[in-house]
Design a protein around this motif. Structure first.
Motif, PDB file in Angstrom:
ATOM      1  N   ARG A 160     -12.434  -6.483   9.054  1.00 18.56           N
ATOM      2  CA  ARG A 160     -11.987  -6.683   7.674  1.00 18.56           C
ATOM      3  C   ARG A 160     -11.787  -8.157   7.357  1.00 18.56           C
ATOM      4  NH1 ARG A 160      -7.246  -5.184  10.519  1.00 18.56           N
ATOM      5  NH2 ARG A 160      -5.277  -6.094   9.811  1.00 18.56           N
ATOM      6  N   ARG A 172      -5.179   1.319   2.711  1.00 17.99           N
ATOM      7  CA  ARG A 172      -4.929  -0.101   2.977  1.00 17.99           C
ATOM      8  C   ARG A 172      -6.090  -0.976   2.520  1.00 17.99           C
ATOM      9  NH1 ARG A 172      -0.269   1.109   5.372  1.00 17.99           N
ATOM     10  NH2 ARG A 172       0.322  -0.962   4.762  1.00 17.99           N
ATOM     11  N   TRP A 173      -6.578  -1.876   3.398  1.00 19.90           N
ATOM     12  CA  TRP A 173      -7.620  -2.824   2.970  1.00 19.90           C
ATOM     13  C   TRP A 173      -8.884  -2.130   2.507  1.00 19.90           C
ATOM     14  CZ3 TRP A 173     -12.037  -2.707   6.058  1.00 19.90           C
ATOM     15  CH2 TRP A 173     -11.889  -2.070   7.294  1.00 19.90           C
ATOM     16  N   TYR A 193       0.838  -1.210   0.000  1.00 17.70           N
ATOM     17  CA  TYR A 193       0.000   0.000   0.000  1.00 17.70           C
ATOM     18  C   TYR A 193       0.869   1.254   0.000  1.00 17.70           C
ATOM     19  CZ  TYR A 193      -3.968  -3.029   0.902  1.00 17.70           C
ATOM     20  OH  TYR A 193      -4.934  -3.984   0.794  1.00 17.70           O
ATOM     21  N   ALA A 242      -2.255  -2.221   9.265  1.00 18.41           N
ATOM     22  CA  ALA A 242      -3.695  -1.976   9.336  1.00 18.41           C
ATOM     23  C   ALA A 242      -4.270  -2.386  10.684  1.00 18.41           C
ATOM     24  CB  ALA A 242      -4.408  -2.746   8.225  1.00 18.41           C
ATOM     25  N   ASP A 263      -3.316  -8.818   3.050  1.00 17.31           N
ATOM     26  CA  ASP A 263      -4.111  -8.105   4.052  1.00 17.31           C
ATOM     27  C   ASP A 263      -4.148  -8.875   5.379  1.00 17.31           C
ATOM     28  OD1 ASP A 263      -4.676  -5.905   2.547  1.00 17.31           O
ATOM     29  OD2 ASP A 263      -6.614  -6.626   1.822  1.00 17.31           O
ATOM     30  N   ARG A 311      -4.311 -10.542  -2.508  1.00 22.72           N
ATOM     31  CA  ARG A 311      -4.526  -9.370  -1.679  1.00 22.72           C
ATOM     32  C   ARG A 311      -4.997  -9.786  -0.293  1.00 22.72           C
ATOM     33  NH1 ARG A 311      -8.462  -4.094  -2.526  1.00 22.72           N
ATOM     34  NH2 ARG A 311      -7.686  -3.025  -0.691  1.00 22.72           N
ATOM     35  N   ARG A 312      -5.865 -10.781  -0.236  1.00 24.61           N
ATOM     36  CA  ARG A 312      -6.330 -11.246   1.070  1.00 24.61           C
ATOM     37  C   ARG A 312      -5.176 -11.824   1.860  1.00 24.61           C
ATOM     38  NH1 ARG A 312     -12.314 -13.905   1.570  1.00 24.61           N
ATOM     39  NH2 ARG A 312     -13.354 -11.891   1.463  1.00 24.61           N
ATOM     40  N   ASP A 360      -1.072  -7.755   7.176  1.00 25.67           N
ATOM     41  CA  ASP A 360      -0.736  -6.340   7.079  1.00 25.67           C
ATOM     42  C   ASP A 360      -0.836  -5.695   8.455  1.00 25.67           C
ATOM     43  OD1 ASP A 360      -0.314  -3.730   6.461  1.00 25.67           O
ATOM     44  OD2 ASP A 360      -2.160  -3.458   5.286  1.00 25.67           O
TER      45      ASP A 360
END
Ligand code: ATP
Lengths: 446, 579
Positions: free
Chosen positions: A203, A113-114, A104, A175, A169, A165-166, A172
């Motif tokens: 999330r 971010r997410w 990001y 976040a 994330d 991406r998951r 991450d």
């Protein structure tokens, strides 16, 4: 356009519908019911529209500007939202270390971010490409400067692939929102601080919408809903992003399998730890949740209230029962006393009647004695017996009342004839009533 | 357009007009034959003419010939430049120019330095992107003129919806420099819609159309309302990642790896510019072949290290390795619909346009994304679909024929924002009707996003005859979602169970996902009846009769309603003043 045929049926006119010229204007179109938009100046129907609109009129540049300003924009070339200063350290990164890079941040989306949408990611990527494309740097005399560009490409590759991406994330940490410390909580803001934490944790939810944390005004149902949801949280968070690299060559089959197993175990362990972490988070949060305490107190108070009410009701019922019993006892006693009094009264009356009968009988016997047994001179014993026998006979034929009446008539009489007369009429009465045969009590009836 | 400082064009009567689509990857020219638009093949027989110029020994090549020079003469070949028109160097994306002449900063604009003259030591020229565009357009128009047998003077050219005024001005200037009058620039997706609507058999109807223009370097999705043959763009989405080149790249990677596997020790053909260029050309050819057949071959002479390479791939394998791109395209289309504030259920028609739209998988995915009654206009889903590569040029040619007799000044005035910017109704206007169950439902007559003034006439049935009620109301739609019966959760709901289960929750999770996909919620679009506007009575309709209702919405939102029995005399007419 020609008329089109719709497959719809019209309703019949309701009974009693009346209007002048068969038309009723009723409402108005919704206020602000239009949007200014731009027609594409293309095709025969537009040209017809333009002819109607212009109708021998020309428009000035001013008209154009004004009309354009009114029109709703459909193209948004504004990417100002994606503008954060580039960290010089970041620009030095080696693309080979892409696993540890903050994708990001590389795209200038640290703030999102997410939450960044796919469109934001694309626009951010484009912006970075325009700036960092190696061919542009080469044109500026800096050849082979493509390291950061590769970082950009890698970041985009990861973030535009929903699966990758998951995975990113999931790990991450930037976040993550740490749970509030005691010190922070001490300053109040309990709800805001925790809401923030759970918004971030949300999330990972497979299920949406995620119930919100709420505030002090949340209902019991909302709060229960929240904790139920979170204690049964269905998370997509996974930890393959942190896998150790598995050797790619075919030589080291065993080592490869070993690494894969190790990675699989590590993922499981991390997942279990994450579940435990979330549970602890919830335990900590709920432990300080004043709402739960309040609901418990309220529930207790409600329970107590019920008990007191029940007790009061019981007491009242007992009291009522006691009073009822007392009243019943009293009534019974009174009834008994009354019965007793009545019994005594009747006994007395009976005695009185008996006495009266005795007395009247005495009057009856006295009357014949006063009349000297209806003879002149001394009456013989036989006469006395006969008269008294007849008196006795008559007494036996009449009841107490007749006796009293007879005694009443005889009482005070001294004249023998009168006395005789009374007896005579009494005998006659009894004979008439069939109680006495003709010729019986002849001493009195003759 | 008349006041762009460009010299004035020819008299309308002296024009010869064509439609041009001028893409980053390919361009096309089209004209009208007997009211039908036809795309013209150039001297090489190409209808999709690569937007490329190449210079060899002072000779200029364009189109497919120039494209072939990407292998042997990349430095003097200019490709993928259309989007640079009217832009500054700092705002261009040079990605696709890597294998040909590189763009460079040149004052306010972008330029390419190439050797376009004969002779080893001739000085190289620096050509601005406008100059390149002019030279290319000149060749394009030259081919058209040759084909038509007379000099083409004027054209309608298509441009992306996000072309800025500056870019448009640059294109008009570049065309003018090529002695070509631009009658009008029209939006690419709108040209595609016009190509369909311009067919004689097409009935004009109100519809929501999505145009997915999937090209070589970019994908553009446009959602528009088509109302009475007029078009209003509701939303657009642009993408520069998921497009034709990304599919080429998937195949390039696939075959490069296969090549290296087959020839152990051979170098990676992607590391060498010439090998890469060969790889790319053949990958694109293979990709096109996979649109038609279920198998395609790939063969390159001397791919790398002097080694020839030949292989095949089937469509299934291709669709697997290109999945990311296909899914990205699907999401792009979905996001545009959402951006327009609409649902897939609102969409009546999806037009696939651009070369990449030949790909059967893409059409199949869209078929799945949209409800069954949405028309997906692509070659693989609709036999009557127009070739997606020809849509824009055909639309441009149709528009050119419509306006070729207009004075330039008239065209300018007619396309003026004061004419094009008009109010569009937010709510639908219609009447109350009865469904089979006898319940009141909304029958839309003027749909939302219709530009006003507008007039619509419909026929409704009155099967029982007698006196009928025409109740005019507003209406709008909402999406009704029916969730499947909730399934009992397998995991015990207690807290303790959750923690203990955590160890093997990985497997659990995947099971769960599969289960959830099976149960789909049911989604349907339903009309909601809004406020009542007016009531009118049509009396003594005969049994089985029809009633004609016509609604005119004026620009001030006042409404005129007329209703009468079809074939009967008399009728009702009423006016509703605006708020
Ligand atoms: N039959 C086909 N099957 C699959 N892809 C195809 C087919 N024909 C052309 N293409 C691809 O379409 C792309 C070119 O699209 P198009 O001709 O619409 O170009 P364009 O509009 O200039 O694109 P852009 O401006 O986005 O670069 C190329 O990637 C090409 O490989």
């Amino acid at each position: 356009m020609e008329a089109s045929v719709l497959p719809f049926t019209l309703p019949s006119l309701p009974e009693g519908w009346e209007a002048e010229n068969s038309f009723k204007a009723i409402g108005k179109t919704t206020q602000g019911g239009t949007t200014q938009r731009t027609l594409e100046p293309v095709g025969p129907y537009f040209l017809a529209h333009a002819r109607r609109a212009r109708h021998k009129r020309t428009f000035s540049e001013d008209d154009r500007i004004q009309a354009q300003e009114r029109a709703k924009k459909v193209e948004d070339n504004d990417d100002s939202e994606i503008s954060e200063p580039e960290d010089p350290m970041m620009l030095q990164r080696d693309a080979k270390d892409w696993k540890t890079q903050d994708h990001y941040k590389v795209l200038g989306l640290s703030r999102y971010r997410w939450k960044a949408t796919e469109e934001q990611i694309k626009r951010a990527h484009r912006k970075k490409v325009l700036k960092h494309h190696p061919d542009k740097k080469a044109a500026a005399g800096r050849a082979d400067d493509d390291n950061f560009f590769k970082c950009i490409q890698k970041a985009t590759e990861v973030l535009l692939d929903p699966v990758k991406r998951r995975q990113f994330d999931s790990v991450d940490e930037e976040a993550d929102v740490e749970p509030p410390t005691k010190k922070q909580l001490a300053k109040g803001n309990y709800y805001k601080l925790w809401a923030h934490v759970f918004k971030s944790e949300a999330r990972f939810s497979k299920v949406h919408p995620v119930p919100s944390f709420g505030d002090e005004n949340s209902t019991k149902e909302e709060v229960e809903n929240f904790y139920n949801f979170w204690y049964n949280f269905d998370s997509w968070r996974s930890f393959e992003y942190l896998d150790e690299d598995v050797p790619d060559d075919n030589e080291n089959r065993d080592q490869k399998r070993h690494m894969e197993r190790k990675n699989a175990n590590a993922r499981k362990k991390k997942k279990a730890e994450d579940n435990a972490r979330l549970r602890k988070l919830l335990d900590d949060c709920s432990a300080g949740d004043e709402r739960i305490k309040r609901f418990r107190q309220e529930a207790n108070a409600a329970k107590n209230k019920k008990r007191l009410e029940r007790e009061a009701a019981e007491k009242k019922a007992a009291e009522e029962a006691r009073l009822k019993k007392e009243a019943e006892e009293k009534a019974a006693k009174e009834a008994e006393e009354k019965a007793k009094a009545e019994r005594e009264a009747s006994k007395k009356a009976k005695e009185a009647a008996k006495n009266a009968v005795k007395k009247n009988k005495r009057v009856l016997r006295g009357s014949v004695k006063d009349a000297n047994y209806f003879v002149e001179g001394d009456a013989s014993a036989a006469t006395i017996d006969a008269v008294l026998g007849d008196v006795e006979l008559i007494q036996g034929k009449i009841d107490a009342d007749e006796l009293a009446a007879l005694a009443g008539k005889l009482n005070g009489l001294t004249v023998p004839d009168k006395i005789k007369g009374v007896w005579k009429s009494e005998v006659e009465r009894l004979v008439a009533a069939g109680k006495l045969k003709e010729g019986e009590a002849k001493t009195l009836g003759a | 357009m008349a006041d762009n400082g460009v010299k004035s064009g020819p008299e309308p009567s002296e024009r010869t007009t064509i439609g041009i689509t001028f893409g980053n990857s390919n361009s096309s020219i089209a004209h009208l034959v007997d009211d039908k638009a036809e795309v013209i093949a150039n001297e090489d027989g190409d209808r999709q003419i690569p937007t490329i110029l190449s210079y060899v020994d002072g000779d200029e090549y364009y189109g497919q010939q120039a494209k072939n020079f990407l292998v042997r003469n990349p430095k003097n070949t200019v490709a993928y430049f259309r989007d640079f028109l009217g832009k500054e160097f700092k705002s261009i994306d040079p990605t696709h120019n890597h294998a040909s002449a590189h763009p460079q900063e040149s004052g306010e604009t972008v330029a390419f330095t190439i050797q376009d003259k004969e002779g080893e030591d001739a000085a190289p020229s620096t050509l601005s992107v406008s100059e390149v565009a002019t030279r290319y357009l000149r060749r394009l128009v030259g081919s058209a003129s040759e084909y038509l047998g007379k000099k083409v003077t004027s054209a309608v050219i298509t441009v992306p919806t996000n072309f800025t005024d500056k870019q448009k001005a640059a294109l008009i200037a570049a065309a003018a420099a090529a002695d070509l009058e631009v009658l009008q620039l029209i939006s690419e997706p709108v040209a595609a819609v016009l190509a369909y609507d311009g067919r004689a058999e097409t009935k004009i109807e109100d519809k929501i159309v999505v145009v997915a223009d999937l090209g070589g370097t970019r994908s553009d999705v446009t959602v528009l309302a088509s109302r009475g043959g007029m078009y209003t763009i509701l939303a657009t989405a642009h993408d520069y990642e998921f497009a034709g080149f990304a599919l080429d790249k998937v195949l390039m990677d696939h075959f490069a790896k296969e090549f290296m596997k087959k020839n152990s020790g051979a170098s990676d053909p992607r590391e060498n510019a010439r090998s890469l260029a060969k790889l790319r050309l053949e990958a694109e050819a293979t990709k096109r072949a996979l649109s038609l057949g279920t198998n395609a071959s790939f063969s390159v002479e001397s791919l790398a290290d002097g080694l020839d390479f030949a292989s095949t791939i089937n469509r299934l394998r291709y669709e697997t390795i290109a999945r990311t791109v296909f899914e990205g395209l699907n999401r792009l289309v979905g996001s545009a619909v959402k951006k327009a504030g609409l649902d897939v259920l609102d969409v009546d028609e999806v037009i696939l346009s651009g070369g990449t739209s030949h790909t059967p998988r893409i059409a199949a995915n869209l078929r799945y994304l949209f409800p069954q009654n949405t028309r997906i206009l692509a070659p693989s889903t609709e036999p009557t679909a127009i070739n997606p590569s020809e849509l824009q040029a055909r639309g441009a040619a149709l528009q050119a024929s419509l306006i070729q007799d207009y004075e330039a000044e008239d065209i300018d005035q007619s396309t003026h924002a004061a004419v094009t910017t008009v109010p569009h109704v937010t709510n639908a206007i219609g009447v109350i009707s009865l469904n089979e169950a006898g319940e009141e439902t909304f029958a839309p007559i003027v749909p939302p996003e219709t530009a006003v003034p507008a007039r619509r006439t419909v026929h409704l049935s009155a099967p029982n005859g007698g006196d009928v009620l025409v109740k005019v109301v507003e209406g709008n739609t909402h999406i009704k979602v029916t969730k499947p019966e909730p399934k009992a959760k397998e995991n015990g709901d207690s807290k303790a169970a959750k923690v203990e289960d955590a160890d093997d929750s990985d497997e659990d999770d995947s099971d769960f996902d599969d289960d959830e996909e099976e149960e789909e919620e049911k989604r349907e679009k339903v009309w909601k009846i809004g406020s009542t506007l007016a009531e009118a009575a049509v009396k003594d309709v005969k049994k089985g009769g029809k009633v004609e209702v016509s609604i005119t919405v004026n620009s001030d939102l006042s409404i005129i309603v007329t209703a009468r029995e079809v074939g009967g005399k008399g009728g009702v007419r009423g006016t509703l003043t605006s708020a």
